[in-house]
Write a protein that holds these residues in place. Structure first.
Motif, PDB file in Angstrom:
ATOM      1  N   PHE A   1      45.489 -77.985  70.536  1.00  0.00           N
ATOM      2  CA  PHE A   1      45.471 -76.545  70.739  1.00  0.00           C
ATOM      3  C   PHE A   1      46.852 -75.928  70.574  1.00  0.00           C
TER       4      PHE A   1
ATOM      5  N   HIS B   1      40.969 -67.542  69.201  1.00  0.00           N
ATOM      6  CA  HIS B   1      39.870 -68.248  69.854  1.00  0.00           C
ATOM      7  C   HIS B   1      39.384 -69.372  68.933  1.00  0.00           C
TER       8      HIS B   1
ATOM      9  N   TYR C   1      47.706 -75.640  66.937  1.00  0.00           N
ATOM     10  CA  TYR C   1      46.888 -74.591  66.318  1.00  0.00           C
ATOM     11  C   TYR C   1      47.415 -73.204  66.667  1.00  0.00           C
TER      12      TYR C   1
ATOM     13  N   ASN D   1      42.140 -81.539  67.649  1.00  0.00           N
ATOM     14  CA  ASN D   1      41.983 -80.813  68.923  1.00  0.00           C
ATOM     15  C   ASN D   1      43.328 -80.504  69.581  1.00  0.00           C
TER      16      ASN D   1
ATOM     17  N   GLN E   1      40.046 -79.022  64.193  1.00  0.00           N
ATOM     18  CA  GLN E   1      38.800 -79.669  64.596  1.00  0.00           C
ATOM     19  C   GLN E   1      38.981 -81.176  64.707  1.00  0.00           C
TER      20      GLN E   1
ATOM     21  N   TYR F   1      42.210 -74.927  60.208  1.00  0.00           N
ATOM     22  CA  TYR F   1      41.096 -74.983  61.157  1.00  0.00           C
ATOM     23  C   TYR F   1      40.451 -76.370  61.112  1.00  0.00           C
TER      24      TYR F   1
ATOM     25  N   GLU G   1      37.726 -71.906  69.302  1.00  0.00           N
ATOM     26  CA  GLU G   1      36.375 -72.413  69.500  1.00  0.00           C
ATOM     27  C   GLU G   1      35.365 -71.673  68.616  1.00  0.00           C
ATOM     28  N   VAL G   2      35.784 -70.539  68.061  1.00  0.00           N
ATOM     29  CA  VAL G   2      34.955 -69.758  67.148  1.00  0.00           C
ATOM     30  C   VAL G   2      35.336 -70.146  65.718  1.00  0.00           C
TER      31      VAL G   2
ATOM     32  N   PHE H   1      39.088 -65.719  65.249  1.00  0.00           N
ATOM     33  CA  PHE H   1      39.174 -67.162  65.472  1.00  0.00           C
ATOM     34  C   PHE H   1      40.612 -67.662  65.598  1.00  0.00           C
TER      35      PHE H   1
END
Length: 107
Positions: A28, A77, A31, A26, A23, A19, A79-80, A74
């Protein structure tokens, strides 16, 4: 059950490391690829340790398996965040004031 605990701590460490990388980058796509692999590792760990677990540990692991989407929200998602440190930090000043003033006593 020490080995089971260590296995899940390693999984949680993996979550926070990846995570943090997300961050920073970025990325995606990277991830989501990692999250898919992680879900597989998590399911494997749960299926490995649940048959070997004592009653207390069995209860915890079973809840982790049945509520997997809530516990690991998360992953789908990003963003959480995986923790609620922001919420805890926002309450910190109120807790400190309460402790300094002697608590929340009623007269």
């Amino acid at each position: 059950m020490q080995r089971a605990g260590n296995a899940f701590v390693d999984l949680i460490d993996d979550v926070f490391d990846n995570y943090r990388q997300f961050q920073h980058s970025n990325d995606f796509q990277q991830y989501t690829s990692w999250a898919k692999q992680f879900k597989s590792k998590l399911s494997h760990a749960l299926n490995t340790w649940i048959p070997k677990a004592s009653a207390f540990v069995l209860n915890l692991l079973s809840k982790l398996r049945t509520s997997m989407t809530a516990w690991w929200f998360f992953l789908d998602h990003p963003e959480v965040p995986p923790d609620n440190n922001l919420a805890e930090r926002s309450l910190r000043l109120a807790v400190t004031k309460r402790k300094v003033s002697g608590g929340s006593r009623y007269n």
